[in-house]
Scaffold this motif. Structure first.
Motif, PDB file in Angstrom:
ATOM      1  N   TRP A  90       0.840  -1.209   0.000  1.00  0.00           N
ATOM      2  CA  TRP A  90       0.000   0.000   0.000  1.00  0.00           C
ATOM      3  C   TRP A  90       0.871   1.254   0.000  1.00  0.00           C
ATOM      4  CZ3 TRP A  90      -1.027   3.399   4.372  1.00  0.00           C
ATOM      5  CH2 TRP A  90      -2.023   4.340   4.122  1.00  0.00           C
ATOM      6  N   ILE A  91       1.894   1.264   0.844  1.00  0.00           N
ATOM      7  CA  ILE A  91       2.801   2.410   0.913  1.00  0.00           C
ATOM      8  C   ILE A  91       3.550   2.558  -0.414  1.00  0.00           C
ATOM      9  CG2 ILE A  91       4.883   3.323   2.036  1.00  0.00           C
ATOM     10  CD1 ILE A  91       3.796   1.946   4.660  1.00  0.00           C
ATOM     11  N   TYR A  92       4.075   1.464  -0.929  1.00  0.00           N
ATOM     12  CA  TYR A  92       4.847   1.486  -2.169  1.00  0.00           C
ATOM     13  C   TYR A  92       4.012   1.995  -3.347  1.00  0.00           C
ATOM     14  CZ  TYR A  92       7.509  -0.129  -6.195  1.00  0.00           C
ATOM     15  OH  TYR A  92       8.186  -0.188  -7.389  1.00  0.00           O
ATOM     16  N   LEU A  93       2.750   1.617  -3.397  1.00  0.00           N
ATOM     17  CA  LEU A  93       1.878   2.026  -4.497  1.00  0.00           C
ATOM     18  C   LEU A  93       1.332   3.450  -4.330  1.00  0.00           C
ATOM     19  CD1 LEU A  93      -0.073  -1.320  -5.073  1.00  0.00           C
ATOM     20  CD2 LEU A  93       1.787  -0.369  -6.464  1.00  0.00           C
ATOM     21  N   GLY A  94       1.828   4.164  -3.349  1.00  0.00           N
ATOM     22  CA  GLY A  94       1.440   5.563  -3.180  1.00  0.00           C
ATOM     23  C   GLY A  94       0.230   5.777  -2.295  1.00  0.00           C
ATOM     24  N   LYS A  95      -0.089   4.800  -1.435  1.00  0.00           N
ATOM     25  CA  LYS A  95      -1.205   4.881  -0.486  1.00  0.00           C
ATOM     26  C   LYS A  95      -2.526   5.240  -1.176  1.00  0.00           C
ATOM     27  CE  LYS A  95       1.389   7.732   1.756  1.00  0.00           C
ATOM     28  NZ  LYS A  95       2.108   8.653   2.560  1.00  0.00           N
ATOM     29  N   PRO A  96      -2.960   4.410  -2.128  1.00  0.00           N
ATOM     30  CA  PRO A  96      -4.209   4.721  -2.845  1.00  0.00           C
ATOM     31  C   PRO A  96      -5.372   4.952  -1.879  1.00  0.00           C
ATOM     32  CG  PRO A  96      -3.204   2.694  -3.696  1.00  0.00           C
ATOM     33  CD  PRO A  96      -2.413   3.109  -2.508  1.00  0.00           C
ATOM     34  N   SER A  97      -6.090   6.035  -2.075  1.00  0.00           N
ATOM     35  CA  SER A  97      -7.197   6.372  -1.163  1.00  0.00           C
ATOM     36  C   SER A  97      -8.377   5.414  -1.311  1.00  0.00           C
ATOM     37  CB  SER A  97      -7.655   7.813  -1.384  1.00  0.00           C
ATOM     38  OG  SER A  97      -8.091   7.976  -2.716  1.00  0.00           O
ATOM     39  N   SER A  98      -8.497   4.757  -2.456  1.00  0.00           N
ATOM     40  CA  SER A  98      -9.614   3.828  -2.672  1.00  0.00           C
ATOM     41  C   SER A  98      -9.337   2.425  -2.100  1.00  0.00           C
ATOM     42  CB  SER A  98      -9.915   3.713  -4.168  1.00  0.00           C
ATOM     43  OG  SER A  98      -8.783   3.230  -4.872  1.00  0.00           O
ATOM     44  N   TRP A  99      -8.175   2.232  -1.509  1.00  0.00           N
ATOM     45  CA  TRP A  99      -7.736   0.932  -0.970  1.00  0.00           C
ATOM     46  C   TRP A  99      -8.679   0.453   0.127  1.00  0.00           C
ATOM     47  CZ3 TRP A  99      -2.973  -1.617  -2.145  1.00  0.00           C
ATOM     48  CH2 TRP A  99      -2.628  -2.667  -1.310  1.00  0.00           C
ATOM     49  N   LYS A 100      -9.137  -0.785   0.014  1.00  0.00           N
ATOM     50  CA  LYS A 100      -9.978  -1.406   1.048  1.00  0.00           C
ATOM     51  C   LYS A 100      -9.450  -2.811   1.297  1.00  0.00           C
ATOM     52  CE  LYS A 100     -14.337   1.034   0.215  1.00  0.00           C
ATOM     53  NZ  LYS A 100     -13.755   2.210  -0.281  1.00  0.00           N
ATOM     54  N   ASN A 101      -9.281  -3.158   2.565  1.00  0.00           N
ATOM     55  CA  ASN A 101      -8.765  -4.476   2.946  1.00  0.00           C
ATOM     56  C   ASN A 101      -9.877  -5.506   3.062  1.00  0.00           C
ATOM     57  OD1 ASN A 101      -6.122  -3.538   3.164  1.00  0.00           O
ATOM     58  ND2 ASN A 101      -6.371  -2.987   5.306  1.00  0.00           N
ATOM     59  N   GLU A 102      -9.516  -6.763   2.791  1.00  0.00           N
ATOM     60  CA  GLU A 102     -10.386  -7.922   3.013  1.00  0.00           C
ATOM     61  C   GLU A 102     -11.793  -7.700   2.442  1.00  0.00           C
ATOM     62  OE1 GLU A 102      -8.987 -10.663   4.297  1.00  0.00           O
ATOM     63  OE2 GLU A 102      -7.123  -9.596   4.695  1.00  0.00           O
ATOM     64  N   MET A 103     -11.870  -7.576   1.135  1.00  0.00           N
ATOM     65  CA  MET A 103     -13.153  -7.328   0.482  1.00  0.00           C
ATOM     66  C   MET A 103     -13.690  -8.616  -0.154  1.00  0.00           C
ATOM     67  SD  MET A 103     -13.793  -4.232   1.176  1.00  0.00           S
ATOM     68  CE  MET A 103     -15.206  -3.954   0.137  1.00  0.00           C
TER      69      MET A 103
END
Length: 190
Positions: A90-103
């Motif tokens: 997540w950090i490496y990819l630029g902390k995408p704001s749309s990121w959601k865990n365990e979907m």
């Protein structure tokens, strides 16, 4: 300003479940190790921690969950490497704001839980899979499901893997076949 920084760190822990000191330092631009350790020590009323390998891992305690209205209770877990690998990606990819865990993904009779998902360029969906210790047979079953979902929906999406070992990257790339996406190793992104 100090209270805002505390809130921001607590919200990051709510979103990512567990974070190492170096991950918190990177996300919140806390500069040097001493400064980061001091800030986290000052926040001890809201945080619990444990040691994993050579680093300290933080998560929200009851007071921290109450302060930011978080319902998910986290405790020390043997699966911590899974969480930390996902966070590094997540950090490496630029902390995408749309990121959601365990979907959960469900298309007709196919159902699975992806380790994370986010949008690339606001249009293309990306599904994240973390490979720590599961068998390649399990990984193959996941890729088969992604392939079926692609065939059933006709939607274009990416599958992104994060793994610790180069040997596993090679095997995962073979499983990906013509599926858009990428396989990263921890060494490559850290």
């Amino acid at each position: 300003m100090k209270q805002q920084r505390i809130e921001d760190i607590l919200l990051s822990l709510k979103k990512m479940d567990y974070l190492t000191r170096s991950q918190i330092q990177s996300i919140h631009n806390l500069k040097g190790d001493r400064n980061a350790n001091r800030i986290l020590s000052d926040m001890s009323e809201y945080l619990s921690s444990f040691r994993h390998e050579a680093q300290k891992v933080y998560y929200l305690n009851k007071a921290g969950r109450e302060r930011i209205k978080c319902d998910v209770v986290r405790v020390k877990t043997p699966q911590i490497q899974h969480f930390l690998l996902r966070n590094e990606l997540w950090i490496y990819l630029g902390k995408p704001s749309s990121w959601k865990n365990e979907m959960k993904i469900k298309v007709k009779d196919i159902s699975m839980v992806t380790d994370a998902m986010f949008h690339i360029n606001k249009r293309t969906m990306a599904f994240v899979e973390v490979d720590v210790s599961q068998s390649m047979k399990v990984n193959k079953m996941k890729m088969d499901k992604y392939q079926k979902i692609k065939e059933m929906t006709g939607n274009e999406f990416h599958v992104i893997w994060i793994t610790e070992l180069e040997s596993r990257r090679i095997k995962l790339n073979e499983l990906m076949k013509d599926m858009p996406g990428k396989v990263y190793t921890l060494k490559e992104i850290k």
